[in-house]
Scaffold this motif. Structure first.
Motif, PDB file in Angstrom:
ATOM      1  N   VAL A  74       0.875  -1.170   0.000  1.00  0.00           N
ATOM      2  CA  VAL A  74       0.000   0.000   0.000  1.00  0.00           C
ATOM      3  C   VAL A  74       0.914   1.222   0.000  1.00  0.00           C
ATOM      4  O   VAL A  74       1.692   1.416   0.932  1.00  0.00           O
ATOM      5  N   GLU A  75       0.842   2.003  -1.071  1.00  0.00           N
ATOM      6  CA  GLU A  75       1.667   3.208  -1.151  1.00  0.00           C
ATOM      7  C   GLU A  75       0.922   4.375  -0.516  1.00  0.00           C
ATOM      8  O   GLU A  75      -0.209   4.671  -0.871  1.00  0.00           O
ATOM      9  N   MET A  76       1.579   5.012   0.429  1.00  0.00           N
ATOM     10  CA  MET A  76       1.000   6.134   1.154  1.00  0.00           C
ATOM     11  C   MET A  76       1.528   7.447   0.565  1.00  0.00           C
ATOM     12  O   MET A  76       2.731   7.607   0.403  1.00  0.00           O
ATOM     13  N   PRO A  77       0.624   8.378   0.255  1.00  0.00           N
ATOM     14  CA  PRO A  77       1.063   9.641  -0.342  1.00  0.00           C
ATOM     15  C   PRO A  77       1.814  10.518   0.656  1.00  0.00           C
ATOM     16  O   PRO A  77       1.630  10.398   1.858  1.00  0.00           O
ATOM     17  N   GLY A  78       2.631  11.394   0.120  1.00  0.00           N
ATOM     18  CA  GLY A  78       3.335  12.356   0.952  1.00  0.00           C
ATOM     19  C   GLY A  78       2.420  13.499   1.323  1.00  0.00           C
ATOM     20  O   GLY A  78       1.697  14.027   0.476  1.00  0.00           O
ATOM     21  N   GLN A  79       2.444  13.874   2.582  1.00  0.00           N
ATOM     22  CA  GLN A  79       1.664  15.016   3.052  1.00  0.00           C
ATOM     23  C   GLN A  79       2.516  15.848   3.996  1.00  0.00           C
ATOM     24  O   GLN A  79       3.361  15.316   4.708  1.00  0.00           O
ATOM     25  N   ALA A  80       2.259  17.138   3.973  1.00  0.00           N
ATOM     26  CA  ALA A  80       2.975  18.059   4.857  1.00  0.00           C
ATOM     27  C   ALA A  80       1.981  19.037   5.465  1.00  0.00           C
ATOM     28  O   ALA A  80       0.903  19.279   4.915  1.00  0.00           O
ATOM     29  N   ARG A  81       2.371  19.583   6.605  1.00  0.00           N
ATOM     30  CA  ARG A  81       1.580  20.608   7.279  1.00  0.00           C
ATOM     31  C   ARG A  81       2.375  21.908   7.211  1.00  0.00           C
ATOM     32  O   ARG A  81       3.573  21.942   7.522  1.00  0.00           O
ATOM     33  N   CYS A  82       1.693  22.951   6.811  1.00  0.00           N
ATOM     34  CA  CYS A  82       2.323  24.268   6.763  1.00  0.00           C
ATOM     35  C   CYS A  82       2.413  24.801   8.187  1.00  0.00           C
ATOM     36  O   CYS A  82       1.403  24.890   8.889  1.00  0.00           O
ATOM     37  N   LEU A  83       3.603  25.154   8.614  1.00  0.00           N
ATOM     38  CA  LEU A  83       3.799  25.672   9.967  1.00  0.00           C
ATOM     39  C   LEU A  83       3.404  27.140  10.091  1.00  0.00           C
ATOM     40  O   LEU A  83       3.286  27.649  11.197  1.00  0.00           O
ATOM     41  N   ALA A  84       3.142  27.781   8.958  1.00  0.00           N
ATOM     42  CA  ALA A  84       2.718  29.185   8.991  1.00  0.00           C
ATOM     43  C   ALA A  84       1.203  29.311   9.130  1.00  0.00           C
ATOM     44  O   ALA A  84       0.709  30.064   9.957  1.00  0.00           O
ATOM     45  N   CYS A  85       0.453  28.528   8.302  1.00  0.00           N
ATOM     46  CA  CYS A  85      -1.007  28.686   8.320  1.00  0.00           C
ATOM     47  C   CYS A  85      -1.753  27.440   8.797  1.00  0.00           C
ATOM     48  O   CYS A  85      -2.963  27.496   9.020  1.00  0.00           O
ATOM     49  N   GLY A  86      -1.044  26.306   8.954  1.00  0.00           N
ATOM     50  CA  GLY A  86      -1.668  25.091   9.455  1.00  0.00           C
ATOM     51  C   GLY A  86      -2.329  24.228   8.401  1.00  0.00           C
ATOM     52  O   GLY A  86      -2.878  23.172   8.709  1.00  0.00           O
ATOM     53  N   ALA A  87      -2.279  24.631   7.137  1.00  0.00           N
ATOM     54  CA  ALA A  87      -2.895  23.853   6.057  1.00  0.00           C
ATOM     55  C   ALA A  87      -2.142  22.543   5.835  1.00  0.00           C
ATOM     56  O   ALA A  87      -0.942  22.440   6.097  1.00  0.00           O
ATOM     57  N   THR A  88      -2.856  21.532   5.364  1.00  0.00           N
ATOM     58  CA  THR A  88      -2.255  20.254   4.989  1.00  0.00           C
ATOM     59  C   THR A  88      -2.229  20.175   3.473  1.00  0.00           C
ATOM     60  O   THR A  88      -3.221  20.483   2.813  1.00  0.00           O
ATOM     61  N   LEU A  89      -1.077  19.783   2.928  1.00  0.00           N
ATOM     62  CA  LEU A  89      -0.959  19.697   1.481  1.00  0.00           C
ATOM     63  C   LEU A  89      -0.262  18.417   1.064  1.00  0.00           C
ATOM     64  O   LEU A  89       0.531  17.860   1.816  1.00  0.00           O
ATOM     65  N   ASP A  90      -0.607  17.948  -0.137  1.00  0.00           N
ATOM     66  CA  ASP A  90       0.047  16.778  -0.713  1.00  0.00           C
ATOM     67  C   ASP A  90       1.383  17.215  -1.295  1.00  0.00           C
ATOM     68  O   ASP A  90       1.478  18.284  -1.921  1.00  0.00           O
ATOM     69  N   VAL A  91       2.408  16.388  -1.085  1.00  0.00           N
ATOM     70  CA  VAL A  91       3.735  16.682  -1.628  1.00  0.00           C
ATOM     71  C   VAL A  91       4.292  15.423  -2.285  1.00  0.00           C
ATOM     72  O   VAL A  91       4.108  14.324  -1.785  1.00  0.00           O
ATOM     73  N   ALA A  92       4.943  15.628  -3.429  1.00  0.00           N
ATOM     74  CA  ALA A  92       5.559  14.500  -4.140  1.00  0.00           C
ATOM     75  C   ALA A  92       7.052  14.412  -3.835  1.00  0.00           C
ATOM     76  O   ALA A  92       7.692  13.420  -4.164  1.00  0.00           O
ATOM     77  N   VAL A  93       7.589  15.452  -3.223  1.00  0.00           N
ATOM     78  CA  VAL A  93       8.994  15.510  -2.818  1.00  0.00           C
ATOM     79  C   VAL A  93       9.018  16.024  -1.380  1.00  0.00           C
ATOM     80  O   VAL A  93       8.053  16.623  -0.919  1.00  0.00           O
ATOM     81  N   PRO A  94      10.112  15.802  -0.648  1.00  0.00           N
ATOM     82  CA  PRO A  94      10.120  16.175   0.779  1.00  0.00           C
ATOM     83  C   PRO A  94      10.264  17.675   1.063  1.00  0.00           C
ATOM     84  O   PRO A  94      10.748  18.075   2.105  1.00  0.00           O
ATOM     85  N   PHE A  95       9.859  18.509   0.142  1.00  0.00           N
ATOM     86  CA  PHE A  95       9.868  19.950   0.337  1.00  0.00           C
ATOM     87  C   PHE A  95       8.792  20.531  -0.575  1.00  0.00           C
ATOM     88  O   PHE A  95       8.224  19.833  -1.395  1.00  0.00           O
ATOM     89  N   GLY A  96       8.488  21.781  -0.419  1.00  0.00           N
ATOM     90  CA  GLY A  96       7.480  22.395  -1.264  1.00  0.00           C
ATOM     91  C   GLY A  96       7.080  23.750  -0.739  1.00  0.00           C
ATOM     92  O   GLY A  96       7.721  24.308   0.148  1.00  0.00           O
ATOM     93  N   GLN A  97       5.983  24.241  -1.299  1.00  0.00           N
ATOM     94  CA  GLN A  97       5.494  25.555  -0.910  1.00  0.00           C
ATOM     95  C   GLN A  97       3.979  25.476  -0.744  1.00  0.00           C
ATOM     96  O   GLN A  97       3.271  24.934  -1.588  1.00  0.00           O
ATOM     97  N   CYS A  98       3.505  26.034   0.334  1.00  0.00           N
ATOM     98  CA  CYS A  98       2.079  26.085   0.629  1.00  0.00           C
ATOM     99  C   CYS A  98       1.414  27.161  -0.241  1.00  0.00           C
ATOM    100  O   CYS A  98       2.087  28.072  -0.745  1.00  0.00           O
TER     101      CYS A  98
END
Length: 109
Positions: A62-86
């Motif tokens: 079972v492949e689990m998607p990458g997700q991150a939480r923005c520490l500035a606004c608290g939003a959760t976003l999908d990420v395909a790499v271990p970094f990104g921009q909210c």
């Protein structure tokens, strides 16, 4: 190929936990950010399981998607790499999913 050592560890753990019973199915949870190739694990699993109680077990991945939480606004976003921009513009993200590699379930019998 680190997948070989990972597959070997999975087989060893399953064999130990089966206490001599035949393992029928193993379900692995692999995060898309874990740098582990599911197809390589699948191939190595069969090789490592040979001549053990895990031999012949079905392997479900079972492949689990990458997700991150923005520490500035608290939003959760999908990420395909271990970094990104909210969407808010912040790049201050905390990875919350996608790096895991775990045995989710094992069926014996």
């Amino acid at each position: 190929m680190h997948e070989l050592s990972i597959a070997n560890s999975v087989v060893e753990i399953c064999a130990e936990q089966a206490h001599g019973a035949r393992v029928r199915r193993v379900t692995l949870e692999i995060g898309q950010l874990s740098a582990v190739m599911p197809e390589a694990i699948r191939f190595c699993f069969d090789v490592c399981a040979k001549d053990t109680v895990v031999e012949g077990a079905a392997l479900e991945i079972v492949e689990m998607p990458g997700q991150a939480r923005c520490l500035a606004c608290g939003a959760t976003l999908d990420v395909a790499v271990p970094f990104g921009q909210c969407a808010c513009g912040s790049e201050n993200l905390e990875l919350i999913s996608g790096q895991q590699l775990k045995i989710r379930q094992m069926e014996v019998g």
